[in-house]
Design a protein around this motif. Structure first.
Motif, mmCIF file in Angstrom:
data_model
loop_
_atom_site.group_PDB
_atom_site.id
_atom_site.type_symbol
_atom_site.label_atom_id
_atom_site.label_comp_id
_atom_site.label_asym_id
_atom_site.label_seq_id
_atom_site.Cartn_x
_atom_site.Cartn_y
_atom_site.Cartn_z
ATOM 1 N N LYS A 1 50.103 41.073 42.373
ATOM 2 C CA LYS A 1 49.211 40.359 41.341
ATOM 3 C C LYS A 1 48.543 41.561 40.593
ATOM 4 N N GLY A 2 48.591 41.666 39.183
ATOM 5 C CA GLY A 2 47.968 42.711 38.668
ATOM 6 C C GLY A 2 46.484 42.497 38.437
ATOM 7 N N GLN A 3 45.828 43.732 38.459
ATOM 8 C CA GLN A 3 44.543 43.768 38.673
ATOM 9 C C GLN A 3 43.794 44.272 37.412
ATOM 10 N N CYS A 4 42.368 44.421 37.338
ATOM 11 C CA CYS A 4 41.762 44.908 36.244
ATOM 12 C C CYS A 4 41.109 46.341 36.854
ATOM 13 N N ALA A 5 41.275 47.657 36.292
ATOM 14 C CA ALA A 5 40.533 48.869 36.597
ATOM 15 C C ALA A 5 39.298 48.655 35.992
ATOM 16 N N GLU B 1 30.924 41.658 38.350
ATOM 17 C CA GLU B 1 30.744 40.565 36.986
ATOM 18 C C GLU B 1 32.140 40.349 36.732
ATOM 19 N N VAL B 2 33.230 41.400 36.751
ATOM 20 C CA VAL B 2 34.378 41.105 36.200
ATOM 21 C C VAL B 2 35.048 40.075 37.275
ATOM 22 N N ASP B 3 34.744 40.057 38.503
ATOM 23 C CA ASP B 3 35.406 39.323 39.603
ATOM 24 C C ASP B 3 34.838 37.689 39.460
#
Length: 242
Positions: free
Chosen positions: A205-209, A220-222
């Protein structure tokens, strides 16, 4: 509105620091060589694709406005580390080592080994020893490295799309690709080659750096990702390209 109040508001807008005026932005970094289903670029502006939809959704969930930053691969890490951008999504830490944080995994995908049906396909991964395999320059293929070691014969290209073109003209018979993009191209009729049944090297599953010097923190992103999942917004975005 009273004249005095209007003057005060105008003064505030004229002399407000630029950093405050930009505080509501979410700077979403996108590789400038990406194509659909990930990105559609016109006149150096991102106008469509999964990254466009996802960036807009994340920004809106955080009460911000998405601003997309297009950069070549060699400048991605510096942009995130320096705060030139806030987030870069659909990557893994192994692909992009650097001094930044990572969101929760949330974009489902799989790494596939595909073979042209006109060529014979080895029965096992070990059978690919010393066989040329189309790969993308700079990417790590952990499973093939583990099984084949020094017998992993990479045939690097700038992108997966470039490798698919090489396969169509017979310059490579086996290659590694991601399932999400391959199936999108097949549905769009952009890749019609007959293939052997593919081998799943790994699901992920791709994530955000997330930049440590940007305007948002990884927590906040999570929270935004969790909200988009709970509202089924993320599922709707992904289904547009499946």
């Amino acid at each position: 509105m009273p004249r005095m109040l209007r003057c005060r508001l105008l003064f505030a807008l004229l002399f407000c620091p630029l950093s405050l005026l930009q505080a509501a932005e979410l700077k979403v970094l996108v590789l400038d060589g990406d194509a659909m289903p990930w990105a559609e670029v016109r006149n150096n502006q991102l106008v469509a694709g999964l990254y466009f939809d996802l960036g807009q959704a994340l920004a809106a969930q955080m009460g911000r406005k998405a601003r997309f930053v297009l950069l070549p691969r060699k400048r991605l890490v510096h942009s995130i580390e320096s705060g030139g951008s806030d987030v870069l999504c659909n990557y893994l830490p192994a692909w992009l080592p650097g001094k930044f944080d990572w969101s929760t995994p949330f974009i489902p995908n799989a790494e596939l080994l595909i073979s042209d049906q006109r060529a014979s396909k080895p029965a096992s991964l070990d059978g690919f020893a010393n066989v040329r395999i189309g790969t993308v320059l700079g990417y790590v293929y952990a499973e093939l490295d583990r099984v084949l070691g020094e017998r992993f014969l990479r045939d690097d290209a700038p992108s997966m799309r470039n490798n698919l073109r090489k396969m169509m003209v017979g310059r490579v018979q086996h290659m590694v690709t991601n399932q999400f993009e391959l199936e999108y191209l097949q549905r769009q009729g952009l890749f019609k080659m007959p293939l052997h049944p593919f081998t799943i090297l790994r699901s992920f599953k791709g994530q955000c750096a997330v930049s440590r010097s940007g305007q948002v923190r990884v927590a906040e992103v999570d929270r935004a990702i969790a909200a988009l999942q709970a509202q089924y917004t993320l599922r709707k975005i992904l289904e547009r390209y499946r």
